[in-house]
Design a protein around this motif. Structure first.
Motif, PDB file in Angstrom:
ATOM      1  N   GLY A  99       0.845  -1.197   0.000  1.00  6.40           N
ATOM      2  CA  GLY A  99       0.000   0.000   0.000  1.00  6.40           C
ATOM      3  C   GLY A  99       0.871   1.235   0.000  1.00  6.40           C
ATOM      4  O   GLY A  99       1.943   1.190   0.591  1.00  6.40           O
ATOM      5  N   PRO A 100       0.472   2.312  -0.658  1.00  6.62           N
ATOM      6  CA  PRO A 100      -0.798   2.458  -1.366  1.00  6.62           C
ATOM      7  C   PRO A 100      -0.887   1.569  -2.605  1.00  6.62           C
ATOM      8  O   PRO A 100       0.114   1.221  -3.204  1.00  6.62           O
ATOM      9  CB  PRO A 100      -0.811   3.936  -1.773  1.00  6.62           C
ATOM     10  CG  PRO A 100       0.629   4.327  -1.835  1.00  6.62           C
ATOM     11  CD  PRO A 100       1.302   3.509  -0.777  1.00  6.62           C
ATOM     12  N   GLN A 150      -5.870   3.374   1.691  1.00  5.74           N
ATOM     13  CA  GLN A 150      -4.943   3.143   0.579  1.00  5.74           C
ATOM     14  C   GLN A 150      -4.657   1.675   0.301  1.00  5.74           C
ATOM     15  O   GLN A 150      -3.776   1.364  -0.474  1.00  5.74           O
ATOM     16  CB  GLN A 150      -3.643   3.892   0.839  1.00  5.74           C
ATOM     17  CG  GLN A 150      -2.714   3.278   1.868  1.00  5.74           C
ATOM     18  CD  GLN A 150      -3.058   3.670   3.301  1.00  5.74           C
ATOM     19  OE1 GLN A 150      -4.127   4.157   3.578  1.00  5.74           O
ATOM     20  NE2 GLN A 150      -2.132   3.434   4.221  1.00  5.74           N
ATOM     21  N   ALA A 173      -6.607   6.812  -2.409  1.00  9.20           N
ATOM     22  CA  ALA A 173      -5.298   7.325  -2.001  1.00  9.20           C
ATOM     23  C   ALA A 173      -5.194   7.345  -0.471  1.00  9.20           C
ATOM     24  O   ALA A 173      -6.214   7.374   0.222  1.00  9.20           O
ATOM     25  CB  ALA A 173      -5.104   8.740  -2.562  1.00  9.20           C
ATOM     26  N   PRO A 174      -3.976   7.332   0.079  1.00 11.14           N
ATOM     27  CA  PRO A 174      -3.860   7.445   1.534  1.00 11.14           C
ATOM     28  C   PRO A 174      -4.283   8.830   2.008  1.00 11.14           C
ATOM     29  O   PRO A 174      -4.087   9.813   1.299  1.00 11.14           O
ATOM     30  CB  PRO A 174      -2.364   7.213   1.797  1.00 11.14           C
ATOM     31  CG  PRO A 174      -1.669   7.450   0.493  1.00 11.14           C
ATOM     32  CD  PRO A 174      -2.669   7.181  -0.588  1.00 11.14           C
ATOM     33  N   LEU A 218      -0.675   7.928  -8.957  1.00 11.18           N
ATOM     34  CA  LEU A 218      -0.303   7.794  -7.547  1.00 11.18           C
ATOM     35  C   LEU A 218       1.054   7.102  -7.423  1.00 11.18           C
ATOM     36  O   LEU A 218       1.314   6.096  -8.079  1.00 11.18           O
ATOM     37  CB  LEU A 218      -1.374   6.982  -6.822  1.00 11.18           C
ATOM     38  CG  LEU A 218      -1.427   7.142  -5.311  1.00 11.18           C
ATOM     39  CD1 LEU A 218      -1.994   8.503  -4.934  1.00 11.18           C
ATOM     40  CD2 LEU A 218      -2.304   6.058  -4.679  1.00 11.18           C
ATOM     41  N   ALA A 266       2.497   8.390   3.942  1.00 10.38           N
ATOM     42  CA  ALA A 266       2.194   9.791   3.656  1.00 10.38           C
ATOM     43  C   ALA A 266       1.001   9.885   2.703  1.00 10.38           C
ATOM     44  O   ALA A 266       0.812   9.020   1.848  1.00 10.38           O
ATOM     45  CB  ALA A 266       3.409  10.455   3.025  1.00 10.38           C
ATOM     46  N   PRO A 267       0.190  10.946   2.859  1.00  6.54           N
ATOM     47  CA  PRO A 267      -0.948  11.148   1.946  1.00  6.54           C
ATOM     48  C   PRO A 267      -0.448  11.669   0.602  1.00  6.54           C
ATOM     49  O   PRO A 267      -0.487  12.874   0.326  1.00  6.54           O
ATOM     50  CB  PRO A 267      -1.820  12.165   2.684  1.00  6.54           C
ATOM     51  CG  PRO A 267      -0.933  12.833   3.673  1.00  6.54           C
ATOM     52  CD  PRO A 267       0.243  11.948   3.929  1.00  6.54           C
TER      53      PRO A 267
END
Lengths: 365, 365
Positions: free
Chosen positions: A12-13, A191, A197-198, B28, B244-245
């Motif tokens: 992940g993500p 994620q 998305a995270p 992403l 992290a986002p």
């Protein structure tokens, strides 16, 4: 600046569902807009469906998965409370650290990494715990533990204890039934199998946990009393707490809609089929799986790196030549294990074949 | 489900820069991908430019603006520390609550809402504070306070004290010079003048604050020691802390690139020009501005609701008939003040004329 397209097959993500990506760039709404409030309520309802719960306090917390763990302990642990924590990987160990920061007397029940949680050992660790915690799907080892069995045994042995389950890598990929299993506190991340998305931590808190919650916990941002007043409302209506991450929530809502349309069970079956094919293919290639047989997560496969192979070099080659990200192992297995995720939008046969084919080429097998 | 397009002219979120929206839906990347690490470093550099600081520990925290306030106090307050907090609106008051949760002895210096912080009164409040905190741009009242003057006077009077500035509504819209002003701890949010969706809290921490930080603060998620090991690296390289986002960070990076291309000063001037036009237009309409003259934020205008007007009804009409969101007042001014933001991508003459025209129609002025 343009970013490179990757196939994200690590822990992940994962690559988001296309619907989730579209949700991110939908027109932005204000966090107090009636239309957003409706969207948030729908998102919470859809979260209840994938969690298998009727808990009114079910919501996406405004942070990445780890903030769910933080909120879980911040709102339940009083100084000196006994927390029995099953540790069979990195995230169990992290729970011990977080619980200790809030003053818990942590009773740590260690297991070999790669093994599932042993219900009997966990329950025998203390006669009257306030909290019992375990990880449903250990991201560090690829192991699924039987939370249903833990919950059933706990209700017999220590009915007063609250049961906490880390579902970061299971939610949206594996069937979960919080209410039937007797789980009081659960959290996840967006994620992994949810295919977003995270940035958000889905969270659910039972009425039993709510009655026994810590009022005014050390951390204001995650104070469930204040958060509940915004998400659930109260006699005086909704009270502003903090600005919700509206774009991320719209994205989560879109992914949950997609999951609902496909069907939660069908999505879990898709994860199982893809993971089974990947694990079979790895064994056919002569590789050895790490997680204990019978307890392997289909969405996250751990495999031992052959002794003559440079683990990091293979990962780098997959990334640069094939655009495929897989994960290193965690902790002491950093260079001796790979972690391969087929989660959410990536839980597909074509992704399984893609990573198998690329690995076969790189390893010359 | 399609969401309605809104013109977001409340106290935030504002409509993102188009570049920021594009950044959200860019491919992403994994949070450990070398390309993402490069992007994160660039984002931190660009944050240093808008903050006016060389602080190595400058980063986007993984939560909305409020998490910046939480991190500020969590990492600096030891039980019994004296924190002198200037309160001239909702967010000053919130700082008192958060600081108290971490055990600070809070010395609260209250001001009338709508007035700027009085440097002399703040410094006279305690002879030897550990922390002095003030809000640069009060989102609840539309007032700018003189942090440069506070910093200069503090260095004379209590050179040991750490200076904390809430820059949620100023960063990206008003010139800030953390280092020149002597600010040790600052935080912001992305959804105001930075022109990004809500979800990140830009944060900056001086070396002086770092030397005196709390090790192992109650909250693991915001432990700057652990965060620093991921963002800054260390002797053993970068250590994973939390995922992290990545999409939000790519979006912030894109907005900061846009701001850098336009020029930080030019962006501030654009905010000033739009805000001036809005405030002139409101006065021409016979309305009365709320914030003290000479201390008004151009990016967030507060205006009194005329006595014969139903505040909520006007906001609803603007929303449903014109798709324009403006904000209610905060606290006791909920129904007697409106807050109109021209922030980030909305800091434009056309937006000023739009809201003036719509208000004129709705108020029949």
């Amino acid at each position: 600046m343009a970013l490179t397209e990757r196939t994200l097959l690590g822990p992940g993500p994962s690559n988001p569902y296309p619907e989730a990506t579209a949700g991110l760039s939908a027109p932005l709404l204000g966090h107090l807009d009636p239309e957003f409030i409706g969207l948030l309520e729908r998102t919470c309802d859809r979260l209840r469906a994938v969690w298998g719960t009727a808990n009114p306090l079910t919501l996406p917390l405004s942070g990445t998965g780890s903030i769910g763990m933080e909120a879980a302990f911040a709102n339940t642990v009083r100084r000196g409370d006994v927390a029995v924590i099953a540790v069979n990987g990195l995230f169990g160990a992290r729970m011990c650290e977080v619980a200790a920061r809030y003053g818990a007397e942590v009773v740590r029940v260690d297991h070999a990494w790669g093994e599932p949680v042993d219900v009997e050992r966990v329950l025998a660790a203390h006669p009257a715990p306030a909290i019992v915690a375990a990880v449903h799907a250990e991201t560090s080892t690829g192991v699924r533990s039987d939370i249903a069995a833990l919950g059933a045994a706990l209700r017999e042995r220590s009915p007063e204890a609250l049961l906490l389950a880390d579902c970061v890598t299971s939610l949206g990929g594996t069937e979960i039934a919080l209410d039937a299993w007797g789980v009081d506190i659960a959290y996840s991340g967006t994620q992994k199998c949810l295919g977003v998305a995270p940035g958000l931590a889905p969270f659910s808190f039972s009425e039993r946990a709510w009655q026994r919650r810590v009022t005014a916990p050390p951390i204001w941002y995650l104070d469930l009393g204040l958060l509940g007043a915004y998400v659930r409302g109260g006699p005086g209506g909704r009270t502003y707490h903090h600005t919700a991450p509206v774009a991320m929530i719209a994205s989560l809502d879109a992914a949950l809609e997609r999951i609902a349309e496909e069907g939660v069970d069908a999505v879990a079956e898709r994860h199982r089929a893809a993971g089974r094919r990947l694990q079979e293919g790895l064994v056919e290639m002569g590789l050895e799986l790490f997680a204990a047989e019978g307890h392997r997560l289909p969405q996250l496969t751990t495999v031992r790196v052959p002794g003559d192979v440079d683990s990091a070099k293979v990962r780098e080659q997959l990334l640069t030549e094939y655009g495929i990200e897989i994960g290193a192992g965690a902790g002491e297995y950093a260079s001796s294990v790979w972690r391969i995720g087929l989660m959410g939008h990536n839980a597909r046969m074509d992704r399984a074949e893609l990573v198998l084919g690329a690995l076969r080429r790189v390893l010359r097998r």
